[in-house]
Scaffold this motif. Sequence first.
Motif, PDB file in Angstrom:
ATOM      1  N   LYS A 161     -11.552  -8.792   3.015  1.00 32.47           N
ATOM      2  CA  LYS A 161     -11.323  -9.507   1.765  1.00 32.47           C
ATOM      3  C   LYS A 161     -12.479  -9.237   0.804  1.00 32.47           C
ATOM      4  CE  LYS A 161      -8.624 -13.213   3.916  1.00 32.47           C
ATOM      5  NZ  LYS A 161      -8.545 -14.681   4.185  1.00 32.47           N
ATOM      6  N   SER A 217     -14.568  -9.584  -2.767  1.00 34.43           N
ATOM      7  CA  SER A 217     -14.883 -10.492  -3.889  1.00 34.43           C
ATOM      8  C   SER A 217     -15.694  -9.710  -4.912  1.00 34.43           C
ATOM      9  CB  SER A 217     -15.688 -11.696  -3.396  1.00 34.43           C
ATOM     10  OG  SER A 217     -14.938 -12.469  -2.482  1.00 34.43           O
ATOM     11  N   ASP A 222      -8.475  -8.524  -6.844  1.00 33.05           N
ATOM     12  CA  ASP A 222      -9.371  -8.157  -5.753  1.00 33.05           C
ATOM     13  C   ASP A 222      -8.661  -7.459  -4.591  1.00 33.05           C
ATOM     14  OD1 ASP A 222     -11.487  -9.190  -7.135  1.00 33.05           O
ATOM     15  OD2 ASP A 222     -11.540 -11.103  -6.060  1.00 33.05           O
TER      16      ASP A 222
END
Length: 428
Positions: free
Chosen positions: A80, A82, A96
């Motif tokens: 993930k 950011s 993102d």
Amino acid sequence: MNRRPPLKLLPVVLGLCSTQAGAAGFQLLEQNASGLGNAYAGSAALGENASTVFYNPAAMTLLAPRAVSGGLAAIRPSFKFSDDGSSAGALAGSGDGGDAGNWGYVPNGYLSWQLQPDLWIGLGLGAPFGLRTDYQRPWLGSAHSDYFEIKTLNINPSIAWKINDFVSLGAGLNWQRFEAEYKRAAGILSPVLANTELTLKLDDDSWGWNAGALFTLSPQTRVGLSYRSRIGYDLSGDIKADGPSAALNAAASSDAKARLMLPDTWILSLVHDFDARWTLLADVSRTGWGSIQRIDIKRDSGPLAGSTAQTLATDFRDAWRVALGVNYRYAEDLTLKFGTAWDQTPVRGASERLVSLPDNNRLWLSAGVQWKPNPDSAVDFGVAHLFVNDARIDNDQSSGQGVAAKGRIKGDYEDDAWVLGVQYSMNF
């Protein structure tokens, strides 16, 4: 060179190898499930079932006259991103990319056969390297990568020789198939480039070798040493462009080629039985990721023939792995397994980290159970959670290469992974 495998079942098997990297880099240690509960500690000295064909063929001399083993590992990583100051031009503010990780599956199968009192042969089937990152697109890093997948298939005939009660030697050949698919936006300098998707497909097959030694220091203690060689590929395939401009699609589509040298690996293992119930397992391994410094993807046809379509500047370093495990024989038919490992990434730092491989150092915590329904068969279940250090990225490709500039991706990745495995082994 692009040699197609002669076996009709190989595309089917490769289709099953929908892989996600479990170990650091894009290496897959998950070549059995019986070792998963120990975080693969003791892998080159255990000789628990026929999967030792992969980890150390010399340990086939510990097996019954005939042994088979097969299983499946399921790997679920999470990547993930950011954002923290990326500059992606026309794609800025596009998101993102969501979670680039998803479930992948690694099948394996092995056979060991004792021909003479001191001679064994074996055969292994597995996928020692693999990776897939798949972003929700378009996103900030679409010009770097939207989708990246590596698949391998390894067929490993082996032989082992028991010199005496203290020393055994083993060796094997490896025929390995490599396939890669890579998708990205053509660039960020204009909406046409941003909305044109480039798809690269490359493949090849090649040969390598592996060897190992097993030293029985006492009835309670064994030491194993194994080596798997580098494997070099002359990859070939094509680049296809799909976007709103027919002229750009034609100009950017071509045949393609690249050179890749997959790393070698050394493993040193220890297995020690404290008593009838407790066994200690330990591993130190080194993978020569420094063989992959950069991958130049060259165009091999069309108006841009001879030019570099893209360079993947990995600048990998060699990486170490240390593992420790313990087995507890709870009952005659039930063994509990536990393990931990520290796994070093080959990625040097933020500027070398790729969105297609947002890798970092990781800590393994593993547990498993082995159940023996009868003396000649075993069923293994294993689970591991990989705590991956947050990965800083600052990959600047604003100056452009190939078709166009790709922008600067700057931010942090929150990564982790789960690994589940099941395996059945039998002596006959």
